[in-house]
Design a protein around this motif. Structure first.
Motif, mmCIF file in Angstrom:
data_model
loop_
_atom_site.group_PDB
_atom_site.id
_atom_site.type_symbol
_atom_site.label_atom_id
_atom_site.label_comp_id
_atom_site.label_asym_id
_atom_site.label_seq_id
_atom_site.Cartn_x
_atom_site.Cartn_y
_atom_site.Cartn_z
ATOM 1 N N GLN A 133 0.844 -1.185 0.000
ATOM 2 C CA GLN A 133 0.000 0.000 0.000
ATOM 3 C C GLN A 133 0.881 1.238 0.000
ATOM 4 N N ASN A 134 0.612 2.146 -0.934
ATOM 5 C CA ASN A 134 1.341 3.410 -0.992
ATOM 6 C C ASN A 134 0.589 4.467 -0.203
ATOM 7 N N ALA A 135 1.326 5.237 0.600
ATOM 8 C CA ALA A 135 0.715 6.283 1.419
ATOM 9 C C ALA A 135 1.503 7.572 1.284
ATOM 10 N N LEU A 136 0.849 8.669 1.587
ATOM 11 C CA LEU A 136 1.479 9.991 1.586
ATOM 12 C C LEU A 136 1.342 10.595 2.969
ATOM 13 N N LEU A 137 2.408 11.237 3.444
ATOM 14 C CA LEU A 137 2.453 11.743 4.809
ATOM 15 C C LEU A 137 2.452 13.266 4.811
ATOM 16 N N ILE A 138 1.577 13.855 5.609
ATOM 17 C CA ILE A 138 1.571 15.298 5.825
ATOM 18 C C ILE A 138 2.110 15.535 7.228
ATOM 19 N N LEU A 145 -0.942 18.103 -4.621
ATOM 20 C CA LEU A 145 -1.413 16.961 -3.835
ATOM 21 C C LEU A 145 -2.374 16.064 -4.598
ATOM 22 N N VAL A 146 -3.464 16.608 -5.112
ATOM 23 C CA VAL A 146 -4.496 15.793 -5.757
ATOM 24 C C VAL A 146 -3.947 15.055 -6.968
ATOM 25 N N SER A 147 -3.236 15.760 -7.839
ATOM 26 C CA SER A 147 -2.708 15.132 -9.051
ATOM 27 C C SER A 147 -1.670 14.061 -8.713
ATOM 28 N N PHE A 148 -0.830 14.329 -7.708
ATOM 29 C CA PHE A 148 0.201 13.361 -7.323
ATOM 30 C C PHE A 148 -0.435 12.091 -6.767
ATOM 31 N N VAL A 149 -1.439 12.247 -5.932
ATOM 32 C CA VAL A 149 -2.108 11.099 -5.324
ATOM 33 C C VAL A 149 -2.724 10.193 -6.380
ATOM 34 N N HIS A 150 -3.414 10.775 -7.349
ATOM 35 C CA HIS A 150 -4.059 9.970 -8.393
ATOM 36 C C HIS A 150 -3.029 9.358 -9.345
ATOM 37 N N LYS A 151 -1.997 10.119 -9.690
ATOM 38 C CA LYS A 151 -0.987 9.639 -10.638
ATOM 39 C C LYS A 151 -0.191 8.473 -10.060
ATOM 40 N N ASN A 152 0.099 8.510 -8.761
ATOM 41 C CA ASN A 152 0.937 7.492 -8.131
ATOM 42 C C ASN A 152 0.138 6.445 -7.364
ATOM 43 N N HIS A 153 -1.159 6.444 -7.555
ATOM 44 C CA HIS A 153 -2.047 5.442 -6.945
ATOM 45 C C HIS A 153 -1.874 5.383 -5.424
ATOM 46 N N ARG A 160 8.950 15.104 -2.289
ATOM 47 C CA ARG A 160 8.300 16.140 -1.492
ATOM 48 C C ARG A 160 7.426 16.965 -2.411
ATOM 49 N N ILE A 161 6.193 17.157 -2.024
ATOM 50 C CA ILE A 161 5.256 17.860 -2.883
ATOM 51 C C ILE A 161 4.648 19.054 -2.151
ATOM 52 N N THR A 162 3.980 19.905 -2.908
ATOM 53 C CA THR A 162 3.283 21.048 -2.334
ATOM 54 C C THR A 162 1.786 20.756 -2.314
ATOM 55 N N ALA A 163 1.032 21.619 -1.665
ATOM 56 C CA ALA A 163 -0.412 21.419 -1.571
ATOM 57 C C ALA A 163 -1.070 21.467 -2.944
ATOM 58 N N ALA A 179 5.817 9.555 -0.369
ATOM 59 C CA ALA A 179 5.981 11.005 -0.522
ATOM 60 C C ALA A 179 5.479 11.707 0.735
ATOM 61 N N TYR A 180 5.841 12.980 0.875
ATOM 62 C CA TYR A 180 5.356 13.743 2.018
ATOM 63 C C TYR A 180 5.123 15.194 1.623
ATOM 64 N N LEU A 181 4.268 15.829 2.389
ATOM 65 C CA LEU A 181 3.950 17.244 2.210
ATOM 66 C C LEU A 181 4.243 17.932 3.527
#
Length: 464
Positions: free
Chosen positions: A140-145, A195-203, A189-192, A169-171
């Motif tokens: 499972q891929n996750a993103l951390l804020i 966020l949406v495009s990165f999440v969908h692109k990287n599943h 590392r991404i910006t706000a 990835a993280y924000l």
């Protein structure tokens, strides 16, 4: 991560193992029984009572022999060992159960066939799980804020528990001009805005919010998170994720988010629960003291040769509400082991005698504590009682340590069955996380789970 990847939570993976184990065993017994006209095999799965007893034995004994431990279930050698122990013990118990299991057939070949069918149906499915599911299907891929200085600590705290959970990835402080990552970290590392495009692109399937700064979740970031939530993405607070993955309370967040951890389990004030637990404790204590009386002659003789000195020893411990009591144990150390000052016992402590090590590993030294349980100073299950000297030292580092004193200390507990030997204050703080989890989630189910894990600890010689 490809779209066809499927992720299951830890609890879902365990449930899947339980259900498919039963399905494979029942299907195999019925199929072989019908094909070869073996009535004993068919009766085991077509009679409701017989089936219930067989499944009960497999599930309970399987839990004792770690058949549903996910680390064990991901290793072919370990799961084969666990299956051998589980099947032989469960099937033997089933054979010897009168009335509620089929009458043993005169044709002994059916007995051997029954054992082999149960074993191979279980092992073949579990090998398939190891090779094609555990290692490939549960990532499972996750993103951390989070705040950037927290990053490494937060990642290690989760990924070390669940290797299939990957933070990619993280924000962090998206207004900052410094888009680098902490030394040694290769995460994106991404910006706000991204966020949406990165999440969908990287599943990305889950977004974890861990920032301790009040102004980190801006209106802009909130809108982005809302879009993700509406699209079906899971958003969780870090302390909730940590608790679910590790089954312990993240004490580093207790002071900041104290309200998240209280009130603790309603069972702590449930009179019916407490009454039933107390009745069970009295019964267990009487049985335990009977076993203790049988052990005394053996331990006395062994002490004459390998552990000369007094048979018992008492020591002050902190109990419920901070009341100090004297715990009773069989002596495992040399006489006057702490003539100078109190120190933590270690794994290879030279104060522990050879026979004392055996008693500690088998938990035999704990049996006299049934006296403390009968007197109401201790419970069968609860946080391990600590010495007053160490409590004072630990409280200086972690004030919430005294929270564990709101219930009785226990002969065994969630920390004892989940964590290795505690040799320092740092180890005590990790055990505190488990103790707080038990206090928060205390229930008959968790008590039963601890009881099974305690048997596992003894059988696999993992005592302290």
């Amino acid at each position: 991560m490809p779209k066809n990847k499927i992720h299951f939570e830890i609890s879902e993976r365990k449930m899947m193992l339980h259900l498919i184990d039963v399905f494979c065993v029942v299907l195999a017994l019925y199929s072989v029984g019908c094909f070869f006209e073996l009535t004993y095999l068919k009766s085991a799965v077509t009679n409701g009572i017989h089936l219930f007893v067989l499944v009960l034995y497999l599930q309970v004994i399987g839990a004792i022999f770690e058949l549903y431990n996910l680390q064990v279930s991901s290793n072919e050698f370990l799961i084969t060992r666990s299956a051998i122990l589980t099947v032989t013990t469960a099937v033997l118990a089933y054979f010897l159960t009168p009335v509620y299991s089929p009458e043993l057939p005169t044709n002994r070949l059916q007995i051997i066939t029954f054992l082999l069918v149960v074993f191979f149906s279980l092992v073949l499915w579990r090998v398939f799980y190891v090779r094609f599911l555990a290692s490939k299907r549960f990532h499972q891929n996750a993103l951390l804020i989070c705040d950037e200085e927290q990053l490494n600590e937060l990642i290690s705290g989760i990924e070390s528990i669940d290797p299939h959970y990957k933070i990619v990835a993280y924000l962090s402080d998206f207004k900052s001009d410094n888009l680098g990552t902490p030394e040694g970290n290769t995460l994106d590392r991404i910006t706000a805005e991204e966020l949406v495009s990165f999440v969908h692109k990287n599943h990305i399937t889950e977004i974890v919010v861990a920032s301790q700064k009040k102004d980190s979740i801006t209106a802009e970031l909130y809108q982005q998170l809302l879009k993700l939530l509406e699209s079906g993405k899971v958003i969780r607070e870090y302390s909730q994720l940590y608790e679910a993955k590790t089954q312990r309370i993240p004490v580093q967040y207790v002071e900041r988010d104290f309200y998240l951890f209280f009130p603790f389990s309603r069972s702590n004030q449930n009179r019916l629960y407490l009454m039933i637990v107390r009745i069970v404790e009295v019964v267990v204590s009487i049985v335990g003291l009977g076993i203790t009386l049988l052990l005394i002659p053996f331990i006395f003789l062994m002490n004459l040769f390998a552990n000369r000195g007094s048979l018992f020893y008492t020591q002050e411990r902190v109990g419920k509400d901070g009341v100090v009591f004297k715990i009773l144990k069989f002596r495992t150390m040399i006489e006057n082991a702490e003539s100078k000052k109190a120190v933590f016992a270690t794994v290879n402590d030279n104060r522990i005698t050879a026979f004392g090590k055996f008693m500690r590993k088998t938990r035999m030294d704990e049996f006299p504590q049934f006296v403390n349980i009968l007197k109401g100073e201790m419970a069968v299950i609860g946080p391990r009682p600590e010495r007053p000297f160490f409590v004072k030292e630990i409280v200086k580092t972690m004030p919430f340590y005294e929270t564990r004193h709101i219930i009785k200390p226990g002969l065994t507990g969630w920390a004892q069955v989940n964590y290795s030997y505690g040799e320092s204050i740092d180890d005590s703080l990790i055990k505190l996380q488990y103790d707080l989890y038990y206090i928060k989630h205390r229930s008959f189910y968790l008590d039963f789970n601890i009881s099974l894990k305690t048997i596992t600890t003894i059988l696999f010689y993992r005592g302290q």
